[in-house]
Design an enzyme around this catalytic site. Structure first.
Site, PDB file in Angstrom:
ATOM      1  N   ASP A 179     -60.215  43.328  -6.858  1.00 22.18           N
ATOM      2  CA  ASP A 179     -59.834  44.697  -7.099  1.00 22.18           C
ATOM      3  C   ASP A 179     -58.628  44.335  -6.780  1.00 22.18           C
ATOM      4  O   ASP A 179     -58.139  44.190  -5.504  1.00 22.18           O
ATOM      5  CB  ASP A 179     -60.472  45.465  -6.331  1.00 22.18           C
ATOM      6  N   HIS A 180     -57.344  44.264  -7.880  1.00 21.25           N
ATOM      7  CA  HIS A 180     -56.209  43.689  -7.452  1.00 21.25           C
ATOM      8  C   HIS A 180     -55.430  44.591  -6.518  1.00 21.25           C
ATOM      9  O   HIS A 180     -54.481  44.383  -5.744  1.00 21.25           O
ATOM     10  CB  HIS A 180     -55.323  43.264  -8.378  1.00 21.25           C
ATOM     11  N   HIS A 242     -60.100  51.004  -8.452  1.00 15.10           N
ATOM     12  CA  HIS A 242     -59.036  51.072  -7.548  1.00 15.10           C
ATOM     13  C   HIS A 242     -58.732  52.335  -6.506  1.00 15.10           C
ATOM     14  O   HIS A 242     -58.640  52.337  -5.569  1.00 15.10           O
ATOM     15  CB  HIS A 242     -57.838  51.153  -8.495  1.00 15.10           C
TER      16      HIS A 242
END
Ligand SMILES: NC(=O)c1ccc[n+]([C@@H]2O[C@H](COP(=O)([O-])OP(=O)(O)OC[C@H]3O[C@@H](n4cnc5c(N)ncnc54)[C@H](OP(=O)(O)O)[C@@H]3O)[C@@H](O)[C@H]2O)c1
Length: 493
Positions: A179-180, A242
């Site tokens: 999950d950047h 996110h």
């Protein structure tokens, strides 16, 4: 002093956009800093034919804008890359991969440390994991790890099915789900701010905090991703992953130690106490939107690849509630959307006002009264934080005004800060799960989101309902106004 990581990386999707734009540049940065050196190699795969040399040229092209720290560094780096044409759906193709991995393992002395990176469409995640095991690509000697891209399922049922498939080959502690957002400097800084500062953590509860606001705002529309996006929408694309990850970090209890397993336990506990709404609660606590046409921009429904009657939401706002001792009664308001006023991510922690305003007097207007303290965490494009406090305004008489105590990363610091993919790659090479989503976190967030999705799938929305360049539909402001509150970030403020 950087410690060299020893690893043989197998990259599925090596000819793809993500690999070119993010993965090779991130690996090069790690190489420049000494985290990768002699004992690493990458075997790239995708269906199209390519020689090793052609692949090395592609890798060299992807890093051409990064300044070398030593002459010949980029060319030396590219020599660690190899290529094998491969169709992930064909079991027999994995035999060739197996042989090439064995050769590279010997050549680069990677000691059986294998990292498999799935940068392909999600429908291939299960079949790749299955074949890695069936066709004998795992080693007994070093570690076997799997990094995977998003999305992780479309709802709880499909995510569980995928997780069951992965679990046939990999244990939970071998899986790194990207999950950047978790790779971003200021998202990681939430824990430093909270658990490193008595003055913050001692106030971090429902006695002192009135509400918390999280905004992930995008200026762009769907651009070339229309096909994917129309199938997904903002709820699946941004909220389930996110936003839930950011909220979990804000809501979690202090971990026993800052190790990945202790942090995970607390994030999971936080998500367990998130109230899963009934459909009628979801209807009143969630707002959806879709952007209309603007002066020089088409409406979402007129974008290439989007059906003219699309009911896909490009905006979501919601009120989240945690049923636990720390947060009972404190709403977490979240919002995200496309074609909004600007591109930024920020968190506003709004504290309660003093119970009594001793400075109030009958001649004062309401905007001169004490303001709430607000801790703003700027995630991007600026990185830093600000604490709004009330102070005496300079001059004769006694009036108060809010002032900001602010820290922002300098341009030089920002330039030095690693990109999310660089951090996350490094963490996975080190076997550190802190900044990856565990299955339990994903399961709880899907269960929470599924109720809303089901409701929205049966109810026809009134779209389009917001103008490009705004901060979303009016109902997003009403969601807070109903509680006597307002978004801290407003247009032109
Ligand atoms: N791009 C981004 O910014 C971004 C951001 C977040 C997440 N992601 C995720 O990252 C993953 C990759 O995205 P991407 O944008 O790089 O996709 P992409 O540009 O479409 O690349 C997909 C890759 O998969 C290969 N491929 C397709 N079918 C295959 C098959 N049957 N066997 C073997 N290889 C196959 C393609 O090469 P061939 O056609 O030669 O096989 C290509 O290398 C996806 O899960 C996506 O959701 C991407």
């Amino acid at each position: 002093m950087a410690t060299e990581n020893i690893a043989l990386i197998t990259l599925f999707g090596a000819a793809g956009d993500l690999a070119h734009r993010k993965l090779y540049p991130s690996l090069f940065k790690l190489y420049q800093k000494g985290y990768l050196a002699d004992h690493f190699a990458l075997l790239g795969t995708s269906r199209r034919e390519k020689s090793d040399e052609e692949f090395q040229a592609l890798v060299a092209d992807s890093i051409k804008d990064i300044k070398e720290t030593k002459a010949g560094e980029a060319a030396a780096f590219a020599k660690h890359f190899f290529y094998q044409a491969h169709d992930v759906t064909k079991p027999e193709h994995y035999d060739v991969l197996k042989d090439r991995l064995a050769e590279l393992d010997q050549q680069f002395v990677t000691k059986g440390n294998r990292l498999f990176y799935m940068s392909v469409a999600p429908q291939f995640f299960g079949v790749i994991a299955m074949n890695i095991k069936k066709q004998g690509l795992l080693t007994d000697e070093g570690y076997n790890r799997l990094i995977m891209e998003k999305p992780f399922g479309r709802d709880f049922a499909s995510a569980k099915e995928l997780n069951d498939e992965l679990s046939q080959t990999f244990e939970e502690n071998q899986i790194f789900r990207i999950d950047h957002y978790l790779g971003k400097e200021m998202v990681q800084n939430i824990q430093a701010l909270r658990f490193g500062n008595t003055i913050i953590e001692s106030l971090w509860n429902n006695r002192y905090i009135d509400n918390i606001q999280v905004t992930l705002s995008e200026k762009l529309g769907v651009e070339e991703r229309a096909g994917y996006y129309d199938n997904s929408g903002a709820l699946r694309d941004m909220v389930q992953n996110h936003i839930m990850q950011v909220v979990a970090q804000l809501a979690m209890e202090q971990p026993v130690s800052f190790t990945d397993s202790d942090v995970r336990v607390e994030k999971i506990k936080a998500l367990r106490s998130l109230r899963v709404y009934t459909p009628s609660e979801a209807a009143s606590n969630f707002v959806r939107g879709q952007y209309d046409a603007g002066a020089d921009t088409p409406a979402y429904r007129d974008a290439d690849g989007v059906p003219a009657d699309s009911a896909t939401e490009t905006f979501v706002a919601a009120k989240l509630l945690f049923d636990n001792y720390r947060w009972s009664g404190v709403p977490f308001y979240v919002r995200t959307g496309k074609k909004l006023a600007d591109k930024f991510t920020r968190i506003d922690v709004v504290f309660k006002k003093p119970l009594i305003d001793i400075f109030a007097n009958p001649r004062m207007t309401s905007d001169q009264s004490l303001k709430s303290n607000v801790l703003t965490i700027y995630v991007e494009p600026e990185s830093g934080f600000a604490l709004r406090v009330n102070a005496k305004s300079t001059g004769q008489g006694f009036k108060t005004e809010p002032v900001d105590l602010k820290f922002l990363q300098s341009a030089a610091e920002k330039k030095e800060a690693p990109e999310p993919y660089e951090r996350l790659f490094h963490d996975a090479l080190e076997g550190n799960h802190t900044n990856f989503a565990s299955w339990a976190e994903i399961a709880y967030s899907w269960k929470f989101v599924d109720v809303v999705r089901k409701l929205w799938d049966i109810e026809e929305p009134q779209f389009p309902n917001y103008a490009p360049g705004s901060m979303g539909p009016a109902a997003s402001d009403e969601l807070l106004a109903r509680d006597g509150r307002a978004w801290i970030y407003k247009l032109n403020k």
